[in-house]
Scaffold this motif. Structure first.
Motif, PDB file in Angstrom:
ATOM      1  N   GLU A  24       0.876  -1.359  -0.092  1.00  0.00           N
ATOM      2  CA  GLU A  24       0.116   0.074   0.050  1.00  0.00           C
ATOM      3  C   GLU A  24       0.899   1.098   0.011  1.00  0.00           C
ATOM      4  O   GLU A  24       0.675   2.561  -0.618  1.00  0.00           O
ATOM      5  CB  GLU A  24      -0.827  -0.010   1.503  1.00  0.00           C
ATOM      6  CG  GLU A  24      -2.175  -0.478   1.023  1.00  0.00           C
ATOM      7  CD  GLU A  24      -3.015  -0.856   2.277  1.00  0.00           C
ATOM      8  OE1 GLU A  24      -2.754   0.110   3.327  1.00  0.00           O
ATOM      9  OE2 GLU A  24      -3.780  -1.721   2.359  1.00  0.00           O
ATOM     10  N   LEU A  25       1.706   1.271   0.855  1.00  0.00           N
ATOM     11  CA  LEU A  25       2.775   2.472   0.970  1.00  0.00           C
ATOM     12  C   LEU A  25       3.427   2.386  -0.600  1.00  0.00           C
ATOM     13  O   LEU A  25       3.438   3.652  -0.804  1.00  0.00           O
ATOM     14  CB  LEU A  25       3.860   2.221   1.945  1.00  0.00           C
ATOM     15  CG  LEU A  25       3.421   2.852   3.449  1.00  0.00           C
ATOM     16  CD1 LEU A  25       4.661   2.095   4.282  1.00  0.00           C
ATOM     17  CD2 LEU A  25       3.399   4.112   3.533  1.00  0.00           C
ATOM     18  N   LEU A  26       3.973   1.435  -1.038  1.00  0.00           N
ATOM     19  CA  LEU A  26       4.544   1.775  -2.162  1.00  0.00           C
ATOM     20  C   LEU A  26       3.717   2.509  -3.264  1.00  0.00           C
ATOM     21  O   LEU A  26       3.933   3.231  -3.979  1.00  0.00           O
ATOM     22  CB  LEU A  26       5.155   0.329  -2.525  1.00  0.00           C
ATOM     23  CG  LEU A  26       5.777   0.236  -4.058  1.00  0.00           C
ATOM     24  CD1 LEU A  26       7.114   1.351  -4.075  1.00  0.00           C
ATOM     25  CD2 LEU A  26       6.245  -0.991  -4.345  1.00  0.00           C
ATOM     26  N   LEU A  27       2.534   1.726  -3.380  1.00  0.00           N
ATOM     27  CA  LEU A  27       1.589   2.033  -4.464  1.00  0.00           C
ATOM     28  C   LEU A  27       1.275   3.805  -4.133  1.00  0.00           C
ATOM     29  O   LEU A  27       1.121   4.470  -5.181  1.00  0.00           O
ATOM     30  CB  LEU A  27       0.344   1.307  -4.195  1.00  0.00           C
ATOM     31  CG  LEU A  27       0.091   0.015  -5.234  1.00  0.00           C
ATOM     32  CD1 LEU A  27      -1.223  -0.682  -5.070  1.00  0.00           C
ATOM     33  CD2 LEU A  27       0.349   0.540  -6.659  1.00  0.00           C
ATOM     34  N   SER A  28       0.847   4.027  -2.967  1.00  0.00           N
ATOM     35  CA  SER A  28       0.800   5.509  -2.727  1.00  0.00           C
ATOM     36  C   SER A  28       1.972   6.236  -3.076  1.00  0.00           C
ATOM     37  O   SER A  28       1.802   7.311  -3.702  1.00  0.00           O
ATOM     38  CB  SER A  28       0.156   5.750  -1.380  1.00  0.00           C
ATOM     39  OG  SER A  28       1.084   5.601  -0.343  1.00  0.00           O
TER      40      SER A  28
END
Ligand code: SF4
Ligand code: SF4
Lengths: 707, 183
Positions: A24-28
């Motif tokens: 999730e962090l990477l995607l955001s």
């Protein structure tokens, strides 16, 4: 076996996909990079036009590099700087150790430098008893946990605040609350004495300016300002490709870099350092020194290699990471050696060797998006294909990739044996065996073969158009020919309706799968053959029109690079069109009005295939559908649907599973949009979207039969 | 002018003050010192007369100014809560203050304290980013040995933890620009 080689890669992908929080962090992170860049381009005069300027400047400076480097060195020396040209990392290390010894240095304060990271400079310095401290917060976190950067611009983006708080609490021996302001306060306090007491300040440089002998260092935190002004000795390690000719070139890079990375213009701090200044006034002769180490480490070889030279145009903005579909779900520890992401494949090949790059190059699905976002328009898809190709020369191709490269032959056979082949495609036991034997995912619903090909249908037609207004040479490619001849015929009919003479000249398949999987000999052979077969028609005044986005891309974008010295490839590229751009232009020209009631009241979501981005971005198709009365909007995440051509048809983690993980956010957008159906021009994206969204998926031409 | 320095600098979390004279600027500096309750102020790159005015207004505060003795640096500077530096020119489009120094003490004044105040004369604000090229080249060629040009576009920032924008991790947490209209 070639697949044993990737065991480690498969494990890492599996691990990356299972870590939801990190994902999730990477995607955001990557999404924000794309969004802030896009927002800046809206207000920037000229929008993305600066990319052409950056490209031109980089081409010029790398071509002229030997002279510019000499000039840079002369000018820097005139300003009292010591310049050392290092052939490799080992020479940098020993030069730095000598300097540290000479100055009796204990602490080295470092600001972010990927160049020193790639040569792993910190370890030997630390081993020699020096206290080497990364002062960029992200780099510091990475250093403390002894990891490699996860992302170029945000190296520690995978670390959550509580983890970071714990890190600094262990480091300082004090309780650190896990909210970010508290962490920052501790970091500031912890770092202050390190800054104040560093003996040597070490930085990279984003730019070296030949005409002035100066360097530019860009940061947002201001740490480079501190380490470059406080330490008695300043060492700058700069890759030789960073040297540009003029101050104006430097200004261009200083703007292009942060705009592409995060939409900033420019970074908070840019330090243009020329020579070394005194710190305060002293009566005595100052011992303050400045050293610039210009690093080669494989760069000369890259420059001499026509397929790899463009790697030297990289200005390290990280934008390619922000758009790469596979990087965006697995991150830099899987997609990277030290330098992460798309350019990481190219850079690793040049610096650490083909084999290390080959270990993760399979993650590239050849969507082409990195090239479209890169401020220097670097053709990474081509370079990566070349790397896969060279790597396969010694290591061989994966069986499944060989299968995919020969998919057109399979389709031909499938069509010739259609009833049988289609029964086989539908039989789960057969598909399971196929998955085992050749790696084709048994889960994928594949389109059936047609017993009569498009070519056979077309041969039987009698041309209807007299006094044509345009002459079209139709390029059909695999899917429409062997699976859906109706689609090809509908395209021909639409062209004829507008008064075009349509011929289907002798042609080969586009050959893009060969590029995607690094079968470059085959790809070149096909490209040459198509150029030979099609260009004569172009010279006779025919425009080439294709319906499959990837085929159009192959002709219009890939062939001129594959056949660099062939002017006919350029000519073919310049005269290749997407069907709907062509139809829209025809409608405008002839004033012929389509039936605008045909699709009235319908609402569609359009999916733009990656390979359309440098072409018409699907605008032609959307305009065409709108003229038939439907509502159609582009639904996009800004990256790929995950299919990646035939990548998603492959079984397992480096195929179907990864492909679905990439597609998830896009599927969600479609499902939430409330549209009646998905419209896309790509035959493979449509398989992915049908499976992922559970919505009906149509090619625009199929909408004609909808009502 | 197509661009407005104030709004561009503020968009980068900077603070802008417009004043009519050096005297008013000196007063503004004092006000900021009061607000932030700092007891020590560092100055660099400023004209002598202006320094005088600052000293007049900020009488009760400890004021560090050039020449800075080498032996005392960088430690002495760490005492200052606010650093004030003269700005060579500013770029409206990018919200950038351009500081020029041939002594690194100046850079410490604008980077070590918690608050940095740049002093800009209105006539020195140029419109677009790329216009700065000729001025930069001119500054560099004026110095045939050492010179450092610093672009400063707002306070020190990082997004390194969870991408959350945070100010003042190493450098100033606040960046002020005092624009003197009439000179
Ligand atoms: S071509 Fe696509 S998949 Fe390959 S590196 Fe570039 S963005 Fe990533
Ligand atoms: S390859 Fe292009 S997009 Fe990627 S980091 Fe380098 S300059 Fe940026």
């Amino acid at each position: 076996m070639a697949s044993d080689r990737y065991k480690h890669l498969y494990e890492k992908i599996t691990e990356a996909l299972s870590d939801t929080k990190k994902k999730e962090l990477l995607l955001s992170c990557v999404k924000r990079g794309r969004d802030t860049r896009a927002a800046r381009l809206e207000t920037l005069p000229g929008g993305a036009a600066f990319r052409s300027d950056v490209r031109a400047a980089k081409e010029r400076c790398i071509e002229d590099l030997p002279r510019l480097k000499k000039l840079f060195i002369e000018n820097a020396r005139k300003r009292g700087v010591s310049v050392f040209e290092a052939k490799n990392g080992a020479e940098v290390i020993s030069y730095c150790l000598d300097l540290a010894r000479k100055h009796g240095a204990r602490t080295i304060g470092k600001s972010k430098s990927l160049t020193t990271e790639v040569i792993e400079l910190n370890h030997p310095l630390t081993e020699a008893g020096l206290n080497v401290v990364e002062t960029d917060l992200g780099e510091l976190i990475i250093q403390l946990v002894d990891e490699k950067p996860f992302h170029l611009v945000f190296p520690a983006v995978h670390k959550m605040a509580p983890e970071v708080a714990k890190l600094f609490s262990d480091l300082t021996g004090k309780e650190v609350a896990d909210d970010i302001p508290s962490i920052m306060k501790v970091v500031r306090e912890y770092m202050r004495p390190i800054f104040l007491n560093c003996d040597i300040g070490m930085t990279g440089a984003n730019i070296g300016i030949a005409e002035t002998g100066g360097i530019c260092i860009e940061t947002n935190e201001g740490n480079a300002r501190l380490v470059s002004s406080i330490g008695k000795c300043h060492i700058c390690v700069v890759g030789m490709e960073k040297i540009v000719e003029t101050v104006d070139d430097a200004l261009l890079m200083i703007m292009a870099h942060p705009v592409s990375a995060s939409g900033q213009l420019p970074t908070t701090y840019v330090t243009w350092m020329h020579g070394r200044s005194e710190l305060g006034e002293s009566g005595a002769d100052s011992e303050r020194e400045s050293h610039i180490i210009i690093l080669d480490n494989g760069r000369t070889e890259m420059r001499d290699d026509p397929e790899m030279r463009e790697a030297l145009y990289c200005i390290r903005c990280g934008a390619c990471m922000n758009i790469c579909p596979t990087y965006g779900v697995v991150g830099g520890h899987t997609f990277g050696h030290i330098y992460p992401g798309p350019m990481g494949i190219c850079w690793t090949a040049g610096v650490h060797g083909l084999e290390t790059a080959g270990d993760f190059a399979q993650l590239c699905v050849s969507c082409g998006l990195c090239k479209e976002i890169c401020p220097a328009k670097i053709n990474m898809p081509h370079m990566i294909a070349e790397i896969k190709h060279r790597d396969a020369k010694t290591k061989g191709h994966l069986l499944v990739n060989r299968v995919m490269m020969g998919a057109d032959k399979a389709a031909k056979l499938g069509s010739a044996t259609a009833p049988l082949a289609n029964a086989a495609l539908k039989s789960r036991p057969v598909r399971n065996i196929m998955e085992k034997l050749i790696g084709l995912s048994a889960e994928r619903k594949l389109p059936p073969f047609a017993a009569t090909t498009f070519m056979q249908h077309f041969a039987k037609r009698t041309p209807t158009v007299k006094d044509p207004i345009k002459k079209v040479a139709f390029f059909v490619d695999v899917y429409a020919n062997y699976n859906d001849p109706k689609l090809g015929l509908a395209a021909v009919a639409a062209l004829e309706e507008h008064g075009c003479e349509v011929i289907v000249p002798d042609q080969d398949v586009s050959g893009y799968p060969s590029i995607a999987y690094g079968g470059m000999d085959q790809a070149r052979k096909i490209a040459r053959s198509n150029v030979e077969k099609l260009t004569p028609w172009v010279k006779k005044g025919y425009g080439v029109v294709a319906i499959e986005p990837t085929a159009t891309y192959a002709l219009a974008v890939s062939y001129p690079t594959l056949l660099r010295d062939n002017p006919d490839a350029r000519l073919l590229a310049d005269n290749t069109h997407e069907l709907f751009e062509y139809l829209i232009a025809l409608e405008d020209e002839t004033g012929q009005k389509p039936n605008s009631a045909l699709l009235a009241g319908k609402r569609f979501g359009f999916h733009c295939a990656c390979h359309q981005r440098p072409l018409g971005s699907g605008n032609g198709a959307m305009a065409w559908v709108r003229r038939l009365g439907a509502d159609i909007e582009l639904i996009e995440t800004g990256t790929c649907c995950g299919m990646g051509g035939t990548f998603g048809l492959k079984a397992g983690i480096l195929g179907h599973e990864l492909s679905s993980a990439i597609g998830e956010p896009l599927f969600k957008l479609f499902k939430e949009s409330g549209v009646d159906a998905v419209v896309t021009e790509s035959s493979v994206c449509s398989i992915q979207l049908a499976e992922g969204t559970r919505l009906p998926v149509y090619h625009p031409l199929q909408l004609l039969d909808l009502h | 002018m197509t661009y407005d320095f104030t709004s561009c600098f503020e968009a980068l979390s900077g603070v802008v003050h417009q004043v009519n004279s050096e005297e008013a600027a000196a007063q503004k500096i004092y006000e900021i010192c009061q607000q932030q309750q700092v007891s020590c102020l560092a100055l660099a790159n400023l004209p002598e007369a202006f320094i005088q005015q600052i000293e007049n207004y900020c009488g009760g505060l400890k004021i560090l100014k050039e020449p800075y003795p080498s032996e005392s640096l960088p430690l002495a500077m760490d005492e200052a809560g606010i650093g004030v530096t003269g700005i060579e020119f500013a770029i409206a489009q990018s919200g950038t203050m351009v500081e020029v120094s041939d002594n690194d003490a100046v850079r410490l004044v604008s980077s070590l304290p918690r608050t940095h105040i740049g002093i800009i004369y209105k006539k020195d604000i140029i419109d677009t980013y790329f216009e700065s090229g000729s001025r930069i080249r001119e500054i560099i060629s004026r110095h045939d040995r050492n010179v450092v040009i610093s672009f400063i576009s707002g306070p020190s920032r990082t997004g390194d933890i969870e991408l959350k924008l945070t100010l003042g991790v190493h450098g100033p947490e606040e960046a002020h620009a005092v624009i003197i209209e009439d000179h």
